[in-house]
Write a protein that holds these residues in place. Structure first.
Motif: not given
Length: 65
Positions: A22-37
């Motif tokens: 499972w991804p860490t919280r930091r990895e999830t937030i980073t991936a989410t921000i990347s998708v939004i950008v």
């Protein structure tokens, strides 16, 4: 085809779920921000292309009229 009992099936599901990384919280937030950008950049790109194509088409149609 081999049949498994419901208990065996549940045990196999649990064993497979335990293997998931499972991804860490930091990895999830980073991936989410990347998708939004990337979604915002794609939207800006398509708006610009739409405006340029629309301007081109309007200029062609204004020649005839």
């Amino acid at each position: 085809m081999a049949r498994t009992s419901p208990v065996q099936f549940i045990n196999q599901v649990r064993a497979e779920a335990a293997k998931v990384t499972w991804p860490t919280r930091r990895e999830t937030i980073t991936a989410t921000i990347s998708v939004i950008v990337m979604a915002v950049l794609a939207a800006i790109f398509f708006v610009l292309v739409d405006q340029i194509v629309g301007l081109f088409i309007r200029s062609i149609l204004s020649i005839g009229g």
